[in-house]
Write a protein that holds these residues in place. Structure first.
Motif, mmCIF file in Angstrom:
data_model
loop_
_atom_site.group_PDB
_atom_site.id
_atom_site.type_symbol
_atom_site.label_atom_id
_atom_site.label_comp_id
_atom_site.label_asym_id
_atom_site.label_seq_id
_atom_site.Cartn_x
_atom_site.Cartn_y
_atom_site.Cartn_z
ATOM 1 N N SER A 10 0.826 -1.205 0.000
ATOM 2 C CA SER A 10 0.000 0.000 0.000
ATOM 3 C C SER A 10 0.862 1.257 0.000
ATOM 4 O O SER A 10 0.566 2.236 -0.693
ATOM 5 C CB SER A 10 -0.923 -0.011 1.218
ATOM 6 O OG SER A 10 -1.663 1.188 1.309
ATOM 7 N N TYR A 11 1.967 1.202 0.766
ATOM 8 C CA TYR A 11 2.838 2.375 0.846
ATOM 9 C C TYR A 11 3.543 2.630 -0.490
ATOM 10 O O TYR A 11 3.627 3.771 -0.956
ATOM 11 C CB TYR A 11 3.870 2.184 1.953
ATOM 12 C CG TYR A 11 4.799 3.366 2.120
ATOM 13 C CD1 TYR A 11 4.354 4.539 2.713
ATOM 14 C CD2 TYR A 11 6.113 3.320 1.652
ATOM 15 C CE1 TYR A 11 5.186 5.638 2.859
ATOM 16 C CE2 TYR A 11 6.957 4.420 1.794
ATOM 17 C CZ TYR A 11 6.482 5.566 2.400
ATOM 18 O OH TYR A 11 7.307 6.650 2.524
ATOM 19 N N GLY A 30 1.240 4.190 -2.941
ATOM 20 C CA GLY A 30 1.079 5.618 -2.670
ATOM 21 C C GLY A 30 2.272 6.437 -3.134
ATOM 22 O O GLY A 30 2.121 7.533 -3.682
ATOM 23 N N GLN A 48 2.324 7.231 -6.687
ATOM 24 C CA GLN A 48 1.340 8.262 -7.018
ATOM 25 C C GLN A 48 1.703 9.618 -6.421
ATOM 26 O O GLN A 48 0.918 10.568 -6.495
ATOM 27 C CB GLN A 48 -0.042 7.834 -6.512
ATOM 28 C CG GLN A 48 -0.549 6.566 -7.173
ATOM 29 C CD GLN A 48 -1.841 6.069 -6.553
ATOM 30 O OE1 GLN A 48 -2.309 6.601 -5.546
ATOM 31 N NE2 GLN A 48 -2.441 5.061 -7.177
ATOM 32 N N ASP A 62 2.371 10.165 -3.183
ATOM 33 C CA ASP A 62 1.859 10.287 -1.816
ATOM 34 C C ASP A 62 2.798 9.545 -0.869
ATOM 35 O O ASP A 62 2.899 8.319 -0.922
ATOM 36 C CB ASP A 62 0.449 9.698 -1.731
ATOM 37 C CG ASP A 62 -0.145 9.815 -0.341
ATOM 38 O OD1 ASP A 62 0.417 10.576 0.485
ATOM 39 O OD2 ASP A 62 -1.159 9.148 -0.070
#
Length: 335
Positions: free
Chosen positions: A67-68, A71, A74, A76
């Motif tokens: 998930s990190y 992000g 992207q 983030d």
């Protein structure tokens, strides 16, 4: 040249991914739990579990890492577990302070290290050479935090000449434009504020510059000694050129080529190695912010700051390679 740059940039992607994986694993190995740290010792188990779920810390580690990384791709870098602020915004806010300190330290190290290295090479094995070698060895060996405390004690407390913390006095605080305190005050045309910013910059710059100047002086000395033994130096002297021209035009120009590599890599190290210096001097840069994040087990901040440091190191390394091509025609042809 463009192909070389593109290849180097593509090669950084797997390195950055590896850095992310290592930092992700090491940050989870820090003793303690972020939820417990944030809530305090009086929190109940239900409150801790609820906060862990809110912060997405209750899932399996591989899922958290995936998930990190998604992000990051992207743009983030996550949000701080302590403040909730976006990590990317905090990085951009504090990066100019760290860059200002690193640039100032590098500039001072160049002004001191290169002339000292040339002088000791020209006067090799003299008393001056031996004294400078002892001083440079002390500069390389002394821990940064110890030198910082000594300078604070002498120049900040005993003599009262320089401030021992912060970037500016409260009376000179203004909204940042570029993020570089000295430059912002200069653009505002406030000479007194520029002097105040330089006074705050002096001690942390001296701490970081001491190690870099000592390293640069020793490296330039060794490079100069090798250059002075080359055939083209004997040819220049046989033509009757002044010794100053032989040393500074012919020998120094070639001796600086390897020094550029050392200087570039040391500059990149300053960006990541200023953590203790920024902490001791309460310098509001990424290093101090990262130290506080480690203490608070703030995983996104630790990961984001480390990723930024790694990316800057690789960009500086690429810049050093390109600068070598500018200075050395042989390298330029290969590029």
């Amino acid at each position: 040249m463009i192909r070389f740059i593109a290849q180097r940039l593509l090669a950084t992607l797997p390195v950055l991914l590896l850095v992310l994986a290592i930092v992700f694993a090491l940050s989870r190995a820090i003793p303690g739990d972020p939820a417990t740290t944030l809530l305090g010792p009086g929190a109940t188990r239900q409150q801790i579990e609820a906060l862990r779920a809110q912060l997405h810390l209750d899932g399996p580690a591989p899922i958290q890492f995936l998930s990190y990384v998604t992000g990051v791709l992207q743009g983030d870098l996550g949000r701080s577990l302590k403040t909730g602020a976006p990590v990317l915004n905090e990085v951009l806010l504090r990066l100019p302070a760290t860059l200002e300190l690193a640039i100032a330290a590098t500039f001072v190290a160049i002004l001191v290290g290169i002339p000292v290295g040339v002088l000791t090479a020209v006067r090799a094995n003299t008393v001056l050479d031996h004294v400078v070698r002892v001083v440079s060895l002390a500069g390389v060996s002394m821990p940064a935090f110890l030198l910082a405390v000594v300078l604070q004690l002498v120049f900040g407390i005993w003599l009262g000449w320089l401030p021992i913390s912060g970037r500016a006095s409260p009376m000179f605080y203004d909204e940042p434009v570029t993020g570089f305190a000295v430059l912002d005050q200069a653009l505002a045309g406030d000479i007194e504020a520029v002097g105040d910013a330089l006074r705050h910059l002096a001690l942390p710059t001296a701490v970081l510059a001491a190690f870099l100047a000592a390293t640069l002086a020793r490296f330039v000395r060794n490079s100069m000694l090798e250059a002075l033994q080359e055939d083209y130096i004997r040819t220049a002297r046989s033509k009757g050129l002044p010794e100053r021209a032989v040393v500074f035009v012919h020998a120094l120009r070639n001796a600086l080529l390897p020094a550029v590599t050392i200087l570039g890599l040391k500059f990149a190290e300053l960006l990541g190695g200023a953590i203790l210096t920024e902490t001791v001097f309460a310098w509001p840069g990424i290093g101090r912010w990262m130290f506080e994040a480690i203490r608070n087990r703030d995983y996104p901040v630790i990961q984001g700051a480390t990723l930024v440091f790694a990316a800057l190191f690789m960009l500086v390394s690429l810049g050093v390679d390109l600068l070598h091509g500018v200075l050395d025609p042989r390298v330029r042809r290969r590029l």
